[in-house]
Design an enzyme around this catalytic site. Structure first.
Site, PDB file in Angstrom:
ATOM      1  N   LYS A  97    -171.134  11.187  21.866  1.00 34.91           N
ATOM      2  CA  LYS A  97    -170.746  12.070  22.976  1.00 34.91           C
ATOM      3  C   LYS A  97    -169.272  11.815  23.242  1.00 34.91           C
ATOM      4  O   LYS A  97    -168.760  10.719  22.957  1.00 34.91           O
ATOM      5  CB  LYS A  97    -171.566  11.750  24.220  1.00 34.91           C
ATOM      6  N   ASP A 134    -170.461  21.019  25.784  1.00 35.60           N
ATOM      7  CA  ASP A 134    -171.207  20.478  26.930  1.00 35.60           C
ATOM      8  C   ASP A 134    -170.510  21.106  28.134  1.00 35.60           C
ATOM      9  O   ASP A 134    -169.859  22.157  27.994  1.00 35.60           O
ATOM     10  CB  ASP A 134    -171.163  18.934  26.934  1.00 35.60           C
TER      11      ASP A 134
HETATM   12  P1  NDP Z   1    -171.729  24.414  32.209  1.00 37.19           P
HETATM   13  O1  NDP Z   1    -170.368  23.887  32.365  1.00 37.19           O
HETATM   14  O2  NDP Z   1    -171.960  25.686  31.455  1.00 37.19           O
HETATM   15  O3  NDP Z   1    -172.421  24.587  33.648  1.00 37.19           O
HETATM   16  C1  NDP Z   1    -172.546  23.551  34.569  1.00 37.19           C
HETATM   17  C2  NDP Z   1    -172.921  24.203  35.880  1.00 37.19           C
HETATM   18  O4  NDP Z   1    -173.300  23.201  36.826  1.00 37.19           O
HETATM   19  C3  NDP Z   1    -171.774  25.007  36.498  1.00 37.19           C
HETATM   20  O5  NDP Z   1    -172.287  26.163  37.077  1.00 37.19           O
HETATM   21  C4  NDP Z   1    -171.240  24.047  37.568  1.00 37.19           C
HETATM   22  O6  NDP Z   1    -170.639  24.703  38.674  1.00 37.19           O
HETATM   23  C5  NDP Z   1    -172.522  23.417  38.013  1.00 37.19           C
HETATM   24  N1  NDP Z   1    -172.348  22.157  38.693  1.00 37.19           N
HETATM   25  C6  NDP Z   1    -171.646  21.092  38.286  1.00 37.19           C
HETATM   26  N2  NDP Z   1    -171.762  20.117  39.178  1.00 37.19           N
HETATM   27  C7  NDP Z   1    -172.571  20.583  40.143  1.00 37.19           C
HETATM   28  C8  NDP Z   1    -173.094  20.060  41.344  1.00 37.19           C
HETATM   29  N3  NDP Z   1    -172.815  18.802  41.718  1.00 37.19           N
HETATM   30  N4  NDP Z   1    -173.924  20.839  42.100  1.00 37.19           N
HETATM   31  C9  NDP Z   1    -174.219  22.089  41.712  1.00 37.19           C
HETATM   32  N5  NDP Z   1    -173.754  22.651  40.602  1.00 37.19           N
HETATM   33  C10 NDP Z   1    -172.943  21.903  39.836  1.00 37.19           C
HETATM   34  O7  NDP Z   1    -172.588  23.211  31.565  1.00 37.19           O
HETATM   35  P2  NDP Z   1    -173.955  23.298  30.775  1.00 37.19           P
HETATM   36  O8  NDP Z   1    -174.843  24.315  31.384  1.00 37.19           O
HETATM   37  O9  NDP Z   1    -173.652  23.358  29.331  1.00 37.19           O
HETATM   38  O10 NDP Z   1    -174.535  21.824  31.051  1.00 37.19           O
HETATM   39  C11 NDP Z   1    -175.285  21.521  32.227  1.00 37.19           C
HETATM   40  C12 NDP Z   1    -176.042  20.230  32.000  1.00 37.19           C
HETATM   41  O11 NDP Z   1    -176.899  20.366  30.846  1.00 37.19           O
HETATM   42  C13 NDP Z   1    -175.199  18.977  31.738  1.00 37.19           C
HETATM   43  O12 NDP Z   1    -175.868  17.848  32.245  1.00 37.19           O
HETATM   44  C14 NDP Z   1    -175.199  18.907  30.210  1.00 37.19           C
HETATM   45  O13 NDP Z   1    -174.935  17.593  29.746  1.00 37.19           O
HETATM   46  C15 NDP Z   1    -176.636  19.315  29.921  1.00 37.19           C
HETATM   47  N6  NDP Z   1    -176.876  19.790  28.580  1.00 37.19           N
HETATM   48  C16 NDP Z   1    -176.187  20.849  28.036  1.00 37.19           C
HETATM   49  C17 NDP Z   1    -176.452  21.283  26.760  1.00 37.19           C
HETATM   50  C18 NDP Z   1    -175.803  22.487  26.188  1.00 37.19           C
HETATM   51  O14 NDP Z   1    -176.224  22.905  25.065  1.00 37.19           O
HETATM   52  N7  NDP Z   1    -174.841  23.111  26.830  1.00 37.19           N
HETATM   53  C19 NDP Z   1    -177.435  20.588  25.903  1.00 37.19           C
HETATM   54  C20 NDP Z   1    -178.197  19.566  26.589  1.00 37.19           C
HETATM   55  C21 NDP Z   1    -177.880  19.173  27.873  1.00 37.19           C
HETATM   56  P3  NDP Z   1    -169.195  25.436  38.529  1.00 37.19           P
HETATM   57  O15 NDP Z   1    -169.470  26.674  37.753  1.00 37.19           O
HETATM   58  O16 NDP Z   1    -168.792  25.699  39.938  1.00 37.19           O
HETATM   59  O17 NDP Z   1    -168.330  24.449  37.817  1.00 37.19           O
END
Ligand code: NDP
Length: 452
Positions: free
Chosen positions: A133, A173
């Site tokens: 990572k 990510d």
């Molecule tokens: P993105 O950057 O696409 O989305 C993250 C989202 O979470 C955004 O909408 C962000 O808000 C929001 N967010 C961040 N912090 C907070 C908080 N404290 N409270 C509420 N909302 C919050 O990331 P992903 O969807 O790709 O990843 C999300 C999670 O999934 C992470 O933990 C990642 O490690 C995990 N993951 C992702 C994978 C992937 O294929 N993408 C695979 C496996 C796991 P804002 O838009 O305002 O920034």
């Protein structure tokens, strides 16, 4: 089990103490280690050979940790310096594999914990994938495409010498989507002097990417939840669901849950929460978050009946099923109690370690079906594995073929967790099953490969 048991076998207890002493500055990593090690107690008691040759210590020590300077110039000509990371955690099962996160909160603790989790997740998929990572404390929010490109190019200029399609294969990510992967790949290609398609996954399907990769984590989460419901004799149809986050994982999960007939009524972002009793309009979410790059207040403004609450979470919205899809430790014991009071019966993690140990304990005590992230969100990395296969064979897969592969992998992961949980006398405990099944595969390979 999330609280480390005081009566754990001595080799396990002593290894844990050594790991804590060596990593005092990495609390999130240690939280993840405790969570895995707590579930290994029955295994270590039954099979002491598994922990011979300091296997537990080696399992919790990254093979390699890279930190590097990433200087870049903004549109006004000002020079900034970020810190880049890549943790190549465990290569026993294949090339290091795991995403890159660009977010101001990224530290060595973040990437070490994520890489450790990735070790077990990748093992659970059954694919030949090691774990890694990385990322940087760079905030892409509010930056122009040109600024993101210059940052990505500087980041890759340092990282490229440590990558290769059979060495280390990053993906996206938080903060790293198709745009960032494009810039990173372009710079790698320029520096390497060849089109090494399999060196990064999450590429756009139009050039060497895999159709269906972008949606895989969210869709896989819904497939996993479908299996969890089925194991309890139910379905997702007609269930009221909430997702946290409004990013890649949250939005694709919401789409697939709705396709299963569920009502997804709330999501969130870093600005607050939207409650939309008529069911989320994911196309509108895409427009607000991707095209306009705005906060969720803009969704509520455009959607009659939806309300936006600043600085609120989704955990007090009544629901049958909850899907934390934003970030680590975003759902604590108090949130779990609110969900339980409203009658939640299923929690499946799209994010990595979003539930605190106290929240997991509360779900277990209340008999809530709990799907840990390292199993429930494994669809993303599994599909990255399929993208590597597509690239290695010089093929172009259809979305249907990817989806079939994704469904198979999620079924395999669920079955592996279920079987391991039953075998250690904890039937239905998918978290314990995930830790044990993941551990057995990696530990077995490490044992076979000797002391390296
Ligand atoms: P993105 O950057 O696409 O989305 C993250 C989202 O979470 C955004 O909408 C962000 O808000 C929001 N967010 C961040 N912090 C907070 C908080 N404290 N409270 C509420 N909302 C919050 O990331 P992903 O969807 O790709 O990843 C999300 C999670 O999934 C992470 O933990 C990642 O490690 C995990 N993951 C992702 C994978 C992937 O294929 N993408 C695979 C496996 C796991 P804002 O838009 O305002 O920034």
């Amino acid at each position: 089990m999330t609280t480390f048991p005081a009566d754990a076998p001595a080799p396990l207890r002593e290894a844990r103490e050594r790991i804590h002493a060596r990593n005092a500055g990495l609390p999130t990593f240690l939280q993840a280690v405790d969570e895995v090690f707590a579930d290994l107690a029955p295994l270590v008691a039954q099979q002491p050979d598994l922990v011979a040759h300091a296997l537990l210590d080696r399992l919790a020590e990254p093979e390699r940790v890279l930190t590097f300077r990433v200087p870049w110039t903004d549109d006004a000509g000002r020079v900034h310096v970020q810190r880049g990371y890549r943790v190549q955690f465990n290569g026993a099962l294949g090339p290091y594999k795991g995403g890159l996160r660009f977010h101001p909160s990224v530290t060595l603790d973040t990437v070490t914990f994520l890489a450790f989790e990735q070790t077990f997740k990748n093992a659970l998929t059954g694919l030949p994938l090691g774990s890694g990572k990385g990322g940087a404390d760079f905030d892409p929010k509010g930056r122009s495409d040109a600024e993101v490109m210059r940052f990505a190019q500087s980041f890759m200029t340092e990282l490229h010498r440590h990558l290769g399609d059979d060495v280390d294969v990053p993906a996206g990510d938080v903060g790293v989507g198709a745009r960032e992967i494009g810039y990173l790949f372009g710079q790698y290609k320029r520096l390497a002097g060849r089109f090494e398609a399999g060196v990064l996954t999450g590429k756009p399907p139009a050039w060497a990417g895999l159709a269906g990769r972008a949606s895989a984590t969210g869709y896989g989460l819904a497939y996993f939840a479908e299996r969890m419901m089925d194991a309890r004799g139910g379905t997702l149809e007609g269930r009221t669901c909430v997702v946290s986050g409004a990013g890649n994982v949250a939005r694709y999960a919401a789409r697939k849950l709705a396709a299963f007939g569920a009502h997804v009524v709330a999501c969130s972002d870093s600005t607050g929460r939207v409650h939309d009793p008529a069911g989320l309009d994911v196309d509108l979410l895409d427009a607000v978050k991707d095209e306009r790059r705005e906060g969720l207040a803009a969704y509520a403004d455009a959607r009659p009946g939806a309300t936006f609450t600043a600085d609120a979470t989704v955990w007090d919205v009544p629901c049958d099923a909850a899907f934390p899809c934003a970030t680590e430790n975003e759902l604590d014991a108090g949130d779990a109690k609110a969900l339980i009071a409203h009658g939640v019966t299923l929690v499946a993690e799209g994010a990595n370690m979003p539930c605190t140990p106290g929240a997991v304990d509360a779900f277990r005590e209340a008999g809530v079906a709990y799907g840990p992230g390292k199993a429930a969100n494994a669809g993303g990395v599994a599909t990255s594995g399929l993208e590597m296969r597509q690239n290695a064979r010089f093929e172009t897969w259809t979305e249907d073929r990817t989806d079939e592969g994704l469904r198979d992998v999620m079924a395999h992961v669920h079955a592996a967790c279920t079987e391991a949980a039953r075998r250690i006398g904890r039937p239905g405990d998918l978290a314990a099953g995930a830790n044990v099944a993941g551990f057995e595969r990696v530990a077995g390979a490490m044992h076979d490969q000797g002391v390296v």
